[in-house]
Design a protein around this motif. Structure first.
Motif, mmCIF file in Angstrom:
data_model
loop_
_atom_site.group_PDB
_atom_site.id
_atom_site.type_symbol
_atom_site.label_atom_id
_atom_site.label_comp_id
_atom_site.label_asym_id
_atom_site.label_seq_id
_atom_site.Cartn_x
_atom_site.Cartn_y
_atom_site.Cartn_z
ATOM 1 N N TYR A 223 0.943 -1.084 0.220
ATOM 2 C CA TYR A 223 0.045 0.033 -0.049
ATOM 3 C C TYR A 223 1.016 1.233 0.034
ATOM 4 O O TYR A 223 0.739 2.232 -0.690
ATOM 5 C CB TYR A 223 -0.997 0.214 1.311
ATOM 6 N N ASP A 224 1.814 1.205 0.758
ATOM 7 C CA ASP A 224 2.973 2.281 0.824
ATOM 8 C C ASP A 224 3.614 2.833 -0.522
ATOM 9 O O ASP A 224 3.496 3.768 -0.990
ATOM 10 C CB ASP A 224 3.837 2.003 1.972
ATOM 11 N N LYS A 225 3.874 1.743 -1.197
ATOM 12 C CA LYS A 225 4.314 1.722 -2.656
ATOM 13 C C LYS A 225 3.223 2.413 -3.574
ATOM 14 O O LYS A 225 3.733 3.352 -4.318
ATOM 15 C CB LYS A 225 4.779 0.281 -3.141
ATOM 16 N N ALA A 226 2.144 2.032 -3.503
ATOM 17 C CA ALA A 226 1.198 2.430 -4.381
ATOM 18 C C ALA A 226 0.887 4.075 -3.936
ATOM 19 O O ALA A 226 0.546 4.968 -4.769
ATOM 20 C CB ALA A 226 -0.208 1.684 -4.182
ATOM 21 N N ILE A 227 0.795 4.129 -2.768
ATOM 22 C CA ILE A 227 0.681 5.709 -2.125
ATOM 23 C C ILE A 227 1.531 6.462 -2.784
ATOM 24 O O ILE A 227 1.281 7.621 -3.232
ATOM 25 C CB ILE A 227 0.535 5.571 -0.578
ATOM 26 N N LYS A 228 2.937 6.009 -2.752
ATOM 27 C CA LYS A 228 3.867 7.052 -3.207
ATOM 28 C C LYS A 228 3.658 7.441 -4.516
ATOM 29 O O LYS A 228 4.126 8.334 -5.195
ATOM 30 C CB LYS A 228 5.434 6.123 -3.066
ATOM 31 N N ILE A 229 3.273 6.326 -5.404
ATOM 32 C CA ILE A 229 3.123 6.807 -6.953
ATOM 33 C C ILE A 229 2.198 7.859 -7.040
ATOM 34 O O ILE A 229 2.325 8.563 -7.797
ATOM 35 C CB ILE A 229 2.821 5.267 -7.621
ATOM 36 N N TYR A 230 1.247 7.769 -6.250
ATOM 37 C CA TYR A 230 -0.115 8.532 -6.581
ATOM 38 C C TYR A 230 0.167 10.029 -5.971
ATOM 39 O O TYR A 230 -0.108 10.852 -6.664
ATOM 40 C CB TYR A 230 -1.461 8.057 -5.885
ATOM 41 N N VAL A 231 1.052 9.790 -4.861
ATOM 42 C CA VAL A 231 1.394 11.259 -4.259
ATOM 43 C C VAL A 231 2.356 12.024 -5.120
ATOM 44 O O VAL A 231 2.213 13.291 -5.474
ATOM 45 C CB VAL A 231 2.145 11.129 -2.966
ATOM 46 N N GLU A 232 3.469 11.213 -5.945
ATOM 47 C CA GLU A 232 4.470 11.796 -6.586
ATOM 48 C C GLU A 232 3.851 12.053 -8.064
ATOM 49 O O GLU A 232 4.335 13.074 -8.560
ATOM 50 C CB GLU A 232 5.443 10.820 -6.527
ATOM 51 N N GLU A 233 2.979 11.259 -8.483
ATOM 52 C CA GLU A 233 2.651 11.439 -9.899
ATOM 53 C C GLU A 233 1.380 11.887 -10.250
ATOM 54 O O GLU A 233 1.002 12.321 -11.242
ATOM 55 C CB GLU A 233 2.975 10.026 -10.905
ATOM 56 N N MET A 240 -8.355 8.705 -4.588
ATOM 57 C CA MET A 240 -7.551 7.357 -4.574
ATOM 58 C C MET A 240 -6.442 7.594 -3.473
ATOM 59 O O MET A 240 -6.260 6.447 -2.706
ATOM 60 C CB MET A 240 -6.648 7.359 -6.049
ATOM 61 N N ILE A 241 -5.879 8.414 -3.064
ATOM 62 C CA ILE A 241 -4.700 8.616 -2.224
ATOM 63 C C ILE A 241 -5.417 8.632 -0.822
ATOM 64 O O ILE A 241 -4.961 7.628 0.206
ATOM 65 C CB ILE A 241 -4.158 10.098 -2.224
ATOM 66 N N ARG A 242 -6.709 9.044 -0.799
ATOM 67 C CA ARG A 242 -7.512 8.915 0.662
ATOM 68 C C ARG A 242 -7.766 7.357 0.713
ATOM 69 O O ARG A 242 -7.778 6.849 1.956
ATOM 70 C CB ARG A 242 -8.763 9.709 0.717
ATOM 71 N N PHE A 246 -6.823 4.896 3.613
ATOM 72 C CA PHE A 246 -7.990 4.255 4.564
ATOM 73 C C PHE A 246 -7.858 2.640 4.730
ATOM 74 O O PHE A 246 -7.870 2.251 5.750
ATOM 75 C CB PHE A 246 -9.319 4.616 4.025
ATOM 76 N N GLU A 247 -7.290 2.180 3.437
ATOM 77 C CA GLU A 247 -7.097 0.714 3.468
ATOM 78 C C GLU A 247 -5.931 0.390 4.391
ATOM 79 O O GLU A 247 -5.867 -0.654 5.023
ATOM 80 C CB GLU A 247 -6.752 0.171 2.223
ATOM 81 N N LYS A 248 -4.731 1.221 4.531
ATOM 82 C CA LYS A 248 -3.573 0.869 5.249
ATOM 83 C C LYS A 248 -4.239 0.780 6.767
ATOM 84 O O LYS A 248 -3.639 -0.080 7.669
ATOM 85 C CB LYS A 248 -2.722 2.086 5.175
ATOM 86 N N VAL A 276 -12.458 15.942 0.104
ATOM 87 C CA VAL A 276 -13.116 15.003 -0.405
ATOM 88 C C VAL A 276 -13.731 13.915 0.394
ATOM 89 O O VAL A 276 -12.966 13.056 0.929
ATOM 90 C CB VAL A 276 -12.095 14.092 -1.439
ATOM 91 N N TRP A 277 -14.983 14.310 0.788
ATOM 92 C CA TRP A 277 -15.613 13.671 1.774
ATOM 93 C C TRP A 277 -17.027 13.565 1.331
ATOM 94 O O TRP A 277 -17.641 14.388 1.018
ATOM 95 C CB TRP A 277 -15.552 14.240 3.034
ATOM 96 N N ASP A 278 -17.664 12.367 1.338
ATOM 97 C CA ASP A 278 -19.115 12.029 1.022
ATOM 98 C C ASP A 278 -19.694 11.201 2.110
ATOM 99 O O ASP A 278 -19.107 10.537 2.923
ATOM 100 C CB ASP A 278 -19.149 11.585 -0.636
ATOM 101 N N GLU A 279 -21.124 11.195 1.674
ATOM 102 C CA GLU A 279 -21.853 10.386 2.830
ATOM 103 C C GLU A 279 -21.315 9.027 3.021
ATOM 104 O O GLU A 279 -21.220 8.124 3.988
ATOM 105 C CB GLU A 279 -23.100 10.273 2.458
#
Length: 681
Positions: A223-233, A240-242, A246-248, A276-279
């Motif tokens: 999950y950390d690797k995926a988050i790093k990709i989205y945060v950087e690119e 998606m980052i949120r 949350f899954e972490k 980004v917050w919804d019901e």
């Protein structure tokens, strides 16, 4: 408030429609100006995609225009792309049978025109279509065909999609080995394609599978690797980052890392609440936050979330897992706060039905535990025991699955090591051949004798090599057999300790007197100190040692959770690489548990802040454990020889039993120094 929300939604839809209309007008203008056929076809495709979600009739109109235009100009590739898009539009609007017919017709065209790449993509679409219509056998047939084509073309982007879908299909059939196999291929293809979003998707799928397989640390790393990709690119993709963060947090909660899970959840709330917050997300978030507070025994905070969370009129939009957590966590709060009633029973029965539909052992275990607790409090002891037995059966099943996963990983590693050894042996054999050949060339006059010597030498080498390999394999198999038996022993001991822990928990419910509760908590912590040793030994390859830092951290967390005093902290100074002999870990664990418990109970006045410090050093032959707190210290008339308390008696008895020594000082707080030999008696 409702009017304001309606106004905001209306404004959002207006802006969205305006943006789409502006894009449509721009595409139509560009189409009129364009003279190139390929440009016109691309614009028609974009118009199809744009209208696909807002007006299916116009979407079909533009895609049919694209297909006709491509046929007229004999541009078969664009004609096939049009068929593919038309099938997707049919599926999007629920006309599955017609969508499948269109794709099959397009595949027939690829056979005639030999458009192999388009055929691979269409076969993939067809496979996904059969998955959606619940025809897994047909889906797999077309997936294998698509994979064969894309592998021959080295079309890595298409292979990422192929492997992702087939791994999900195998996972649905609970074939985790095959799912891992294709996810590894997906990861390899994503790396080859240089598409960072595909790489992140592969990390996410592997993380989800690791979590299902109870490999929580591996899941968190991915999950950390995926988050790093989205945060950087893709930093603007906050949803998606949120979601990944949350899954972490959910994964940490499953791994019983409650404090860290809470920290992550509060960070998510702070970072994304205003963005980004919804019901639906708030419902999922509050479910997990409520469970976390319950696990940490923070009932005041749990009560606040309990009051805020509601299963509103839009409940049909909530997923099964969210509905399960709502019923389970709210009923757990009602039981914990002694505010349970017939509504609580209904919630638990709803939760049980959903958990059985989902079929995850962890959820079934949790629901049966909660229901057993509820029934026990209602004095329905026979039914409570029945559900308790079911929860323990699911726990046993989880341990077996975890063990199987561990065995699979060990076998894969053993096969890789064996292959590497065989490669090294072949290299050595080749080097020996070259050496013999060089000697032969230098000594032509001894050709006959040299050749004979070389053949004999190679024969001896080969026989010795084969014999050595066979012996190594037999030793490895015997070693694995012994280790598996030892692991099974630790597994059974863990289960027995778990049974004892459950019965103590039931006793705590029955005997609500504070003194009883305190003594039972202490007893549970002593049992947990032994449980943690078996837990680590069961999970590790090396079943003779436990990791000191992880073990001590778990012991400290158990006591912290039992007393729930935020003013007192526990710090440890232990080398993360330090390993304890498994036999010595038992007395050290009990001593640590007794010291921390006594510090929480006696060292500090109510409301006073304090710190408990733990260090562990080792010499060549001994472990040196130093435990201290900065509390009141010991009375002036304290005499270690004449004080008879359970905790101190335990420390005395254990150090004597294991041929160790201890000393205690109480001038500035309390300091306990324990020395035990590495190879305990």
């Amino acid at each position: 408030m409702a009017k304001r929300l309606f106004a905001l939604c209306l404004l959002f839809n207006t802006v969205l429609c305006f943006g789409q209309q502006e894009r449509i007008d721009s595409l139509k203008t560009e189409y009129k100006k364009s003279t190139a056929d390929t440009t016109k076809l691309k614009i028609l495709l974009e118009l199809t995609k744009t209208y696909s979600s807002i007006d299916k009739e116009l979407a079909f109109k533009y895609v049919d225009s694209m297909i006709r235009h491509a046929k007229t100009k004999n541009l078969t590739r664009y004609e096939l792309t049009g068929y593919a898009s038309k099938g997707v539009t049919k599926f999007r609007h629920g006309d599955f049978e017609e969508g499948i017919k269109i794709w099959k017709k397009a595949i027939h065209h690829t056979n005639i025109e030999n458009h192999i790449k388009q055929k691979g993509n269409l076969l993939h679409n067809l496979a996904v279509g059969y998955r959606i219509t619940q025809q897994p056998d047909s889906a797999l047939i077309y997936l294998y065909e698509s994979i064969e084509i894309n592998e021959s073309l080295k079309n890595y982007e298409a292979l990422v999609a192929n492997y992702g879908v087939i791994s999900e299909e195998f996972l649905k059939e609970n074939n985790k080995d095959s799912s891992y196999k294709y996810l590894d291929k997906m990861l390899h293809s994503a790396n080859k394609s240089n598409d960072s979003k595909s790489l992140a998707e592969a990390y996410i799928k592997l993380a989800n599978l690791n979590r299902k397989n109870y490999d929580y640390k591996g899941s968190l790393s991915l999950y950390d690797k995926a988050i790093k990709i989205y945060v950087e690119e893709f930093p603007l993709n906050l949803i998606m980052i949120r979601g990944l963060e949350f899954e972490k947090a959910r994964t940490k909660l499953l791994d019983s890392n409650y404090h860290s899970a809470l920290e992550d959840l509060l960070c998510i709330q702070n970072d994304y609440k205003q963005k980004v917050w919804d019901e639906n997300f708030e419902f999922s978030f509050n479910n997990i936050l409520l469970k976390t507070y319950l696990k940490l025994n923070e009932f005041e905070q749990a009560g606040r979330i309990y009051q805020n969370i509601s299963y509103s009129n839009s409940e049909n939009t909530f997923s099964k897992i969210d509905s399960l957590y709502y019923y389970l966590n709210t009923s757990s709060y009602e039981i914990s706060s002694n505010n349970y009633n017939s509504g609580t029973r209904k919630k638990l029965l709803y939760a049980l039905k959903i958990a059985e539909d989902i079929g995850e052992n962890y959820d079934l275990l949790t629901v049966h535990e909660s229901y057993a607790d509820f029934l026990y409090r209602n004095e329905e002891y026979k039914r409570s025991y029945m559900h308790l037995q079911k929860s323990l059966a699911y726990k046993d099943s989880m341990h077996k699955a975890e063990s199987k996963s561990l065995d699979f990983a060990q076998k894969r590693k053993f096969n890789e090591d064996l292959k590497e050894k065989e490669n090294l042996a072949l290299k050595a054999e080749k080097a020996e051949q070259e050496k013999l050949l060089a000697q032969q060339n230098k000594r032509n006059w001894q050709l006959g004798g040299g050749l004979a010597t070389a053949v004999i030498g190679m024969g001896v080498f080969f026989i010795a090599f084969r014999r050595n390999q066979k012996q190594k394999l037999e030793i490895e198999q015997q070693k694995n057999k012994i280790e598996n038996l030892q692991k099974e022993l630790h597994h059974r001991l863990k289960n027995n300790l778990a049974f004892i822990d459950v019965f103590i928990s039931l006793a705590k419910i029955k005997f609500t007197d504070r003194a009883y509760q305190e003594k039972l908590n202490e007893l549970q912590n002593r049992i947990n100190s032994m449980f943690e040793v078996h837990e680590q030994l069961f999970k590790k390859d090396n079943i003779t040692t436990v990791n000191a830092s992880s073990y001590i951290s778990k012991l400290a967390t158990n006591v912290m959770n039992a007393y729930a005093n935020p003013n007192i902290s526990v710090k440890q100074d232990v080398d993360p690489e330090n390993e304890l002999d498994s036999r010595t870990s038992f007395p050290l664990g009990i001593i640590i548990n007794e010291f921390i418990t006594n510090s929480y109970k006696y060292a500090f006045s109510p409301g006073e802040s304090g710190c408990i410090h733990i260090t562990l050093d080792e010499t060549e032959h001994h472990y040196k454990l130093n435990l201290s707190d900065n509390g009141k210290g010991l009375p002036k008339d304290f005499d270690v020889e004449n004080i008879n308390t359970f905790g101190l008696d335990s420390i005395k008895l254990l150090t004597q039993e294991y041929n160790g020594s201890f000393s205690i000082e109480g001038d500035n707080g309390v300091t306990l120094l324990v020395t035990l030999p590495k190879q305990a008696a």
